[in-house]
Design a protein around this motif. Structure first.
Motif, PDB file in Angstrom:
ATOM      1  N   TYR A 106       0.878  -1.274  -0.030  1.00  0.00           N
ATOM      2  CA  TYR A 106      -0.025  -0.066   0.046  1.00  0.00           C
ATOM      3  C   TYR A 106       1.041   1.242  -0.037  1.00  0.00           C
ATOM      4  O   TYR A 106       0.590   2.165  -0.492  1.00  0.00           O
ATOM      5  CB  TYR A 106      -1.046   0.062   1.303  1.00  0.00           C
ATOM      6  CG  TYR A 106      -1.962   1.016   1.192  1.00  0.00           C
ATOM      7  CD1 TYR A 106      -2.974   1.311   0.242  1.00  0.00           C
ATOM      8  CD2 TYR A 106      -1.765   2.022   2.392  1.00  0.00           C
ATOM      9  CE1 TYR A 106      -3.902   2.393   0.279  1.00  0.00           C
ATOM     10  CE2 TYR A 106      -2.873   2.996   2.470  1.00  0.00           C
ATOM     11  CZ  TYR A 106      -3.712   3.126   1.409  1.00  0.00           C
ATOM     12  OH  TYR A 106      -4.707   4.103   1.441  1.00  0.00           O
ATOM     13  N   ASP A 157       3.415   1.865  -1.451  1.00  0.00           N
ATOM     14  CA  ASP A 157       3.991   2.103  -2.933  1.00  0.00           C
ATOM     15  C   ASP A 157       3.106   3.023  -3.621  1.00  0.00           C
ATOM     16  O   ASP A 157       3.632   3.707  -4.578  1.00  0.00           O
ATOM     17  CB  ASP A 157       4.389   0.731  -3.580  1.00  0.00           C
ATOM     18  CG  ASP A 157       5.446  -0.031  -2.922  1.00  0.00           C
ATOM     19  OD1 ASP A 157       6.672   0.493  -2.530  1.00  0.00           O
ATOM     20  OD2 ASP A 157       5.224  -1.289  -2.633  1.00  0.00           O
ATOM     21  N   ILE A 158       1.842   3.187  -3.273  1.00  0.00           N
ATOM     22  CA  ILE A 158       0.781   3.922  -3.972  1.00  0.00           C
ATOM     23  C   ILE A 158       0.757   5.283  -2.938  1.00  0.00           C
ATOM     24  O   ILE A 158       0.836   6.267  -3.644  1.00  0.00           O
ATOM     25  CB  ILE A 158      -0.448   3.276  -4.046  1.00  0.00           C
ATOM     26  CG1 ILE A 158      -0.422   1.776  -4.298  1.00  0.00           C
ATOM     27  CG2 ILE A 158      -1.339   4.023  -5.052  1.00  0.00           C
ATOM     28  CD1 ILE A 158      -1.670   0.934  -4.191  1.00  0.00           C
ATOM     29  N   PHE A 159       0.565   5.121  -1.695  1.00  0.00           N
ATOM     30  CA  PHE A 159       0.186   6.026  -0.556  1.00  0.00           C
ATOM     31  C   PHE A 159       1.407   6.030   0.372  1.00  0.00           C
ATOM     32  O   PHE A 159       1.001   5.335   1.404  1.00  0.00           O
ATOM     33  CB  PHE A 159      -1.184   6.084  -0.444  1.00  0.00           C
ATOM     34  CG  PHE A 159      -2.163   6.067  -1.416  1.00  0.00           C
ATOM     35  CD1 PHE A 159      -2.328   7.414  -2.242  1.00  0.00           C
ATOM     36  CD2 PHE A 159      -2.991   5.066  -1.577  1.00  0.00           C
ATOM     37  CE1 PHE A 159      -3.209   7.329  -3.281  1.00  0.00           C
ATOM     38  CE2 PHE A 159      -3.892   5.172  -2.614  1.00  0.00           C
ATOM     39  CZ  PHE A 159      -4.169   6.281  -3.341  1.00  0.00           C
ATOM     40  N   PRO A 160       2.535   6.406   0.057  1.00  0.00           N
ATOM     41  CA  PRO A 160       3.639   6.589   1.157  1.00  0.00           C
ATOM     42  C   PRO A 160       3.302   6.947   2.322  1.00  0.00           C
ATOM     43  O   PRO A 160       3.402   6.483   3.379  1.00  0.00           O
ATOM     44  CB  PRO A 160       4.957   7.197   0.481  1.00  0.00           C
ATOM     45  CG  PRO A 160       4.514   7.521  -0.873  1.00  0.00           C
ATOM     46  CD  PRO A 160       2.916   7.204  -1.165  1.00  0.00           C
ATOM     47  N   LYS A 161       2.454   8.071   2.350  1.00  0.00           N
ATOM     48  CA  LYS A 161       2.074   8.707   3.726  1.00  0.00           C
ATOM     49  C   LYS A 161       0.399   8.927   3.610  1.00  0.00           C
ATOM     50  O   LYS A 161      -0.367   8.991   2.546  1.00  0.00           O
ATOM     51  CB  LYS A 161       2.751  10.099   3.567  1.00  0.00           C
ATOM     52  CG  LYS A 161       4.153  10.154   4.266  1.00  0.00           C
ATOM     53  CD  LYS A 161       4.484  11.622   4.532  1.00  0.00           C
ATOM     54  CE  LYS A 161       5.596  11.580   5.538  1.00  0.00           C
ATOM     55  NZ  LYS A 161       5.936  13.099   5.898  1.00  0.00           N
ATOM     56  N   SER A 207       4.628  -0.155  -9.119  1.00  0.00           N
ATOM     57  CA  SER A 207       6.023  -0.659  -8.820  1.00  0.00           C
ATOM     58  C   SER A 207       6.512  -0.277  -7.582  1.00  0.00           C
ATOM     59  O   SER A 207       6.205   0.752  -6.926  1.00  0.00           O
ATOM     60  CB  SER A 207       7.135  -0.338 -10.081  1.00  0.00           C
ATOM     61  OG  SER A 207       6.702   1.042 -10.287  1.00  0.00           O
ATOM     62  N   ALA A 208       7.342  -1.206  -7.190  1.00  0.00           N
ATOM     63  CA  ALA A 208       7.763  -0.956  -5.570  1.00  0.00           C
ATOM     64  C   ALA A 208       8.530   0.475  -5.575  1.00  0.00           C
ATOM     65  O   ALA A 208       9.281   0.701  -6.660  1.00  0.00           O
ATOM     66  CB  ALA A 208       8.826  -1.893  -5.282  1.00  0.00           C
ATOM     67  N   ALA A 209       8.362   1.171  -4.371  1.00  0.00           N
ATOM     68  CA  ALA A 209       8.933   2.412  -4.180  1.00  0.00           C
ATOM     69  C   ALA A 209      10.388   2.305  -3.805  1.00  0.00           C
ATOM     70  O   ALA A 209      10.698   1.302  -3.388  1.00  0.00           O
ATOM     71  CB  ALA A 209       8.296   3.235  -2.964  1.00  0.00           C
TER      72      ALA A 209
END
Lengths: 77, 383
Positions: free
Chosen positions: B175, B177-181, B243-245
């Motif tokens: 999750y 990776d989509i919304f880091p914060k 994709s992976a952050a």
């Protein structure tokens, strides 16, 4: 040069459209700048951006007819 | 019924060529945890129980309310006021008594999350708030459990599978990776305020159950490294690949001890608004828990602060000293006026993204004023 923009959730509340056509932007940073200028409320919410269905994390060059989707988080269950 | 073959109830799925009794056996053996017995949890639970998943854990600390019944299909009028997890387990048990339904009538928190989740093969997130979503995501990462994500608002839903390696590409995402914060609390809408069409969580929750069944049995292609957005009004499904952050952006707790000390309510609340803490918040926080207070003024700077106990680390040697800090507690850093301490917090967060450091707004000057004022006014208040 024209970019298709798709909006979701709260982003649609702000733009009032689920789909927009934006001319003459070279990359996603320029696109976001333009959108935030047109719809200042966008600055106050969080969202992620996908170019042609791929989520991006940094500025990305855009080609004619690319589709940029703007997805906000929500947490209802 | 004892004499019936254990597969008989599941005949319509065991007869499927790609499924058979082999897939059914995998379901019998599987242990799934459903977080939240609400709009998403109810349909997910019903279909997992119908499919014959052997153990289905239910975690929810809420009680049933009248306004839940429009979408939470396991509950009746007479259940109002009763705990969701217990009622859900009771209904499901009479529906399929061959299944174990462990009930957790508690709030999922760092201190209990790992010991609960480690008993399961897979987690379904049907929670209704960001702190729980980030907590479930991070716990699944630490314990290496696949997570089936779903969320709804108004007429739109999202569905995804996290922390499950895509066998074709080898990639693994979550999750963050989509919304880091998390978003600012002031900027998000909840279903209470914004509403949700009752059938929508029915659709998304059922899709979560379908993804869980696919993952357990190995049929089809689970939605790993993707999320799908579904718009009920336009019937549009839109798929996003994730994709992976880069590691540098990854701010999740990477060890169990970091996880245990991570305050998700704080992460998704006040801390998101800024890295500053007001004097009032500071006072409240200090009373609530043990925090590390750091003075970064140079030696001899006035005024001397005797109202609170603190550690002194002058700014001139702050950078070399930070590596030895214990990052267990929340840290409040202050300087003379609250400007330099902001820079100090920024530096700390760059070096230790998961540390919880805050700059005291207004610095020592504001703190002195506050204590002066409260020492003057307290006799009046207490009288």
């Amino acid at each position: 040069m024209e970019i298709n923009v798709l909006t979701f959730g709260q982003v649609t509340d702000i733009t009032a459209e689920t789909s927009l056509k934006i001319p003459d932007v070279k990359n996603t940073d320029e696109l976001i700048q333009l959108l935030e200028k047109t719809y200042p409320a966008l600055k106050s919410i969080q969202y992620s951006i996908a170019v042609n269905r791929k989520m991006i994390q940094e500025n990305t060059m855009l080609q004619n007819e690319d589709t940029v989707a703007i997805l906000p988080p929500f947490s209802g269950g | 019924m004892e004499s019936t073959n254990k597969y008989q109830r599941y005949h319509r799925q065991t007869v499927l060529k790609k499924f058979g009794t082999a897939a059914q056996d995998k379901l019998f053996q599987a242990k799934v945890l459903v977080v939240g017995a609400g709009g998403l949890g109810c349909p997910a639970l019903q279909y997992l129980a119908a499919a014959g998943v052997g153990t289905i854990g239910i975690i929810d600390f809420d009680v049933i309310e009248l306004t839940n019944l429009q979408r939470q299909t396991l509950f009746n009028i007479e259940d109002i006021g009763k705990p969701k997890a217990e009622i859900a387990a009771r209904k499901l048990n009479s529906f399929n008594p061959d299944i174990q339904f462990p009930v957790y009538n508690v709030k999922l928190e760092p201190k209990n999350a790992l010991e609960i989740i480690e008993n399961y093969d897979l987690v379904i997130d049907g929670s209704d708030n960001f702190p729980t979503r980030y907590l479930v995501n991070d716990a699944c990462l630490l314990l290496n459990k696949p997570l089936v994500y779903g969320t709804v608002l108004r007429f739109e839903g999202q569905l995804g599978v996290f922390n499950l390696t895509d066998i074709e590409t080898g990639s693994l995402t979550n999750y963050r990776d989509i919304f880091p914060k998390p978003p600012l609390p002031s900027s998000v809408l909840s279903c209470d305020q914004a509403g949700v069409l009752g059938v929508l969580p029915g659709i998304i929750g059922t899709m979560q159950a379908a993804e869980a069944i696919k993952i357990i049995t190995g049929i089809g292609k689970p939605l790993c490294n993707k999320i799908v957005s579904y718009n009920l009004l336009s019937n549009l499904f839109y798929e996003f690949s994730i994709s992976a952050a880069k590691e540098i952006n990854a701010t999740f707790p990477k060890t169990k001890s970091e996880f245990l000390n991570f305050d998700y309510e704080w992460f998704c609340g006040a801390a998101q608004e800024s890295n500053e803490i007001t004097i009032d918040e500071f006072d409240a926080l200090r009373k609530k828990e043990t925090i590390t207070i750091i003075d970064i003024r140079e030696k001899g700077e006035l005024p001397v602060l005797d109202e609170v106990s603190f550690t002194q680390i002058p700014w001139s040697r702050f950078e070399e000293a930070v590596s030895t800090f214990s990052k267990k507690n929340k840290m409040v850093i202050f300087c003379q006026s609250g400007i330099l301490s902001l820079t100090a917090v920024k530096l700390l967060l760059e070096k230790f993204p998961t540390c919880q450091a805050y700059s005291l707004k207004g610095g020592v000057e504001a703190l002195k004023k506050y204590h002066h004022k409260s020492s003057q006014t307290s006799p009046i208040n207490s009288g």
